[in-house]
Enzyme design. Structure first.
Site, PDB file in Angstrom:
ATOM      1  CE  LYS A  15       4.242  36.835  24.472  1.00 36.31           C
ATOM      2  NZ  LYS A  15       4.487  36.064  23.501  1.00 36.31           N
ATOM      3  CE  LYS A  17      12.645  29.882  32.495  1.00 37.76           C
ATOM      4  NZ  LYS A  17      13.640  28.832  32.344  1.00 37.76           N
ATOM      5  N   GLY A  39      -1.441  31.560  24.847  1.00 37.18           N
ATOM      6  CA  GLY A  39      -1.189  30.338  25.402  1.00 37.18           C
ATOM      7  C   GLY A  39       0.211  30.444  26.167  1.00 37.18           C
ATOM      8  CB  THR A 300      -3.981  28.452  21.889  1.00 35.59           C
ATOM      9  OG1 THR A 300      -3.370  29.122  23.034  1.00 35.59           O
ATOM     10  CG2 THR A 300      -5.483  28.874  21.807  1.00 35.59           C
ATOM     11  CB  THR A 301      -4.247  25.900  17.726  1.00 33.05           C
ATOM     12  OG1 THR A 301      -3.149  26.255  17.269  1.00 33.05           O
ATOM     13  CG2 THR A 301      -5.113  27.268  17.723  1.00 33.05           C
ATOM     14  CB  SER A 413      15.112  30.718  29.263  1.00 29.29           C
ATOM     15  OG  SER A 413      14.623  29.392  29.440  1.00 29.29           O
ATOM     16  CB  VAL A 414      19.416  26.585  29.550  1.00 32.79           C
ATOM     17  CG1 VAL A 414      20.241  27.625  28.914  1.00 32.79           C
ATOM     18  CG2 VAL A 414      19.621  26.867  31.081  1.00 32.79           C
TER      19      VAL A 414
END
Ligand code: IMP
Length: 424
Positions: A15, A17, A39, A300-301, A413-414
């Protein structure tokens, strides 16, 4: 145009991007749920930004960003993120606002979240991010929460914290055998956030209403994903907020009458972090290969994400729950080189076929996917910018996803860079 962007799987769909790309065409970006458990990664040239709480739209100079009433705010994480942006030459002055009604995450929330996960007491292990999200939303629902606005009235804040604190220390000591936290330390820390947060605090519902009346374009940035939604996800293996479309309205105070478009973000395959059922999960060798190729490690982790084939059952469910108008399909390039690509189109359990997502987690846990197989492609897609240049089998695969989800694809998206995107 006011648009809501929602994760249509278990989060980490990419999300960040898409928000970054769509933010170019809007005026205001709103986070409406979750906190610094998210993140959102955006790559600009050789710079990589990971935003946890502040909307990704902040990377565009002129955009105003709002953290809505439905989000939960850890002030320490908030100021750390502002500092990270400042170090990168990005100023948030006069263009970042927090709802006065948003709830605050306190150290006892993060501590209890971690203890619950690590000791296995009082709950099943969820595999949370240990950022205090669940305990904070639990307090909100139990009317024990403390809101951003409360910091503006020190006497009221002190009294409220005091009454909640006793209970928290009892829980820490009696249930977890923890020595407990110091009231004065936490009070002083949070008291000092009051004046520092003041320039950011607003009645954001009013601000957004007035902005919409002036025809400002608003983009709602969903965090996590529909299958992690506390109502519609794979409960109890979910986050504690509404990550599907309803959360955008309750978490911002904006009426659905003002929404023009709802976009769902999916990966060309599926991933999930943490515990919980995942019918189309890959066998171990393929899992490791895709984890490495797709860099599937939590932003995030740092945890490795579980990976699997595209699950059209949950995809269709997400399209229905959210009323998706269109789709952004991410990371198609990662599937290059596979001889066969599978799509889970239904589930089988004890001789019964399930075409629709079964809401009972105990049923989902026993479901085996029914797959259809598609021929793969070998070409590297990362340099492709036009639909017509995609390999024939990649186009067929995408067309099949559109058909199964009954939702048109608008973006493919590539690669992680802004320009590695095909608009349809
Ligand atoms: P929590 O939100 O930290 O309570 O975690 C609850 C569940 O949601 C766990 O399975 C987490 O791994 C998952 N989760 C939370 N935030 C994200 C995210 O941004 N991406 C993917 N999974 C997430």
């Amino acid at each position: 145009m006011n648009r809501i962007l929602i994760g249509a799987q278990w989060g980490d769909e990419g999300k960040g991007k898409i928000i970054d790309l769509l933010a170019e065409k809007c005026d205001i970006v709103v986070r409406f749920q979750g906190g610094n458990n998210a993140g959102h990664t955006v790559r600009i040239g050789d710079r990589k930004f990971v935003l946890h709480l502040i909307p990704s739209g902040i990377l565009h100079d002129e955009r105003v960003c709002v953290i809505g009433n439905g989000a939960v705010v850890n002030p320490r994480a908030f100021f750390e993120e502002i500092e990270m942006l400042r170090r990168n030459g990005i100023s948030v002055k006069d263009r970042l606002f927090i709802s006065s009604q948003a709830h605050l995450i306190f150290p006892y929330h993060t501590l209890i979240d971690g203890l619950k996960e690590d000791t296995g007491k009082r709950s099943t292990k969820i595999g949370t991010t240990k950022k205090g999200i669940g305990p904070c939303y639990a307090d909100k629902a139990a009317r024990l929460g403390i809101r951003v606005a409360d910091l503006g009235t020190p006497a009221y804040f002190r009294e409220r914290l005091k009454s909640v604190f006793e209970e928290k220390n009892q829980v820490l000591q009696k249930i977890y055998g923890h020595p407990g936290l110091s009231f004065s330390k936490i009070y002083e820390e949070y008291q000092s956030y009051g004046p520092r947060l003041k320039p950011f605090v607003k009645d954001t519902t009013l601000y957004l209403y007035e902005a919409a009346r002036k025809k400002k374009k608003i983009l709602f940035e969903g965090a996590q994903g529909t299958l992690l939604d506390v109502d519609h996800g794979t409960y109890p293996y979910v986050t504690s907020s509404n990550a599907s479309v309803g959360g955008a309205m309750s978490g911002s105070g904006v009426s659905p009458a003002l929404i023009d478009r709802i976009t769902g973000v999916v990966k060309a395959y599926t991933t999930r972090v943490g515990e919980g059922p995942f019918p189309t999960q890959f066998p171990p060798a393929l899992m490791t290969a895709i984890q490495n190729k797709g860099e599937e490690f939590g932003s995030t982790t740092g945890r490795p994400r579980r990976c699997g084939w595209f699950d059209a059952v949950i995809g269709r469910y997400s399209a229905r729950i959210n009323g998706l108008d269109d789709l952004a399909v991410m990371k198609l390039d990662v599937l290059s080189g596979l001889q066969k690509i599978k799509i889970g189109t239904a589930y089988r359990r004890r001789g019964k076929i399930y075409r629709d997502y079964p809401a009972e987690t105990s049923v989902l846990e026993e479901c085996a996917p029914i797959y259809e197989e598609h021929p793969g492609w070998d070409e590297d897609l990362s340099g492709i910018r036009r639909w017509k240049d995609l390999p024939r089998n990649a186009k067929r695969y995408l067309k099949r996803l559109e058909e199964l989800l009954e939702t048109p694809i608008q973006i493919v998206s590539v690669g992680s860079e802004r320009q590695q995107t095909i608009f349809l």
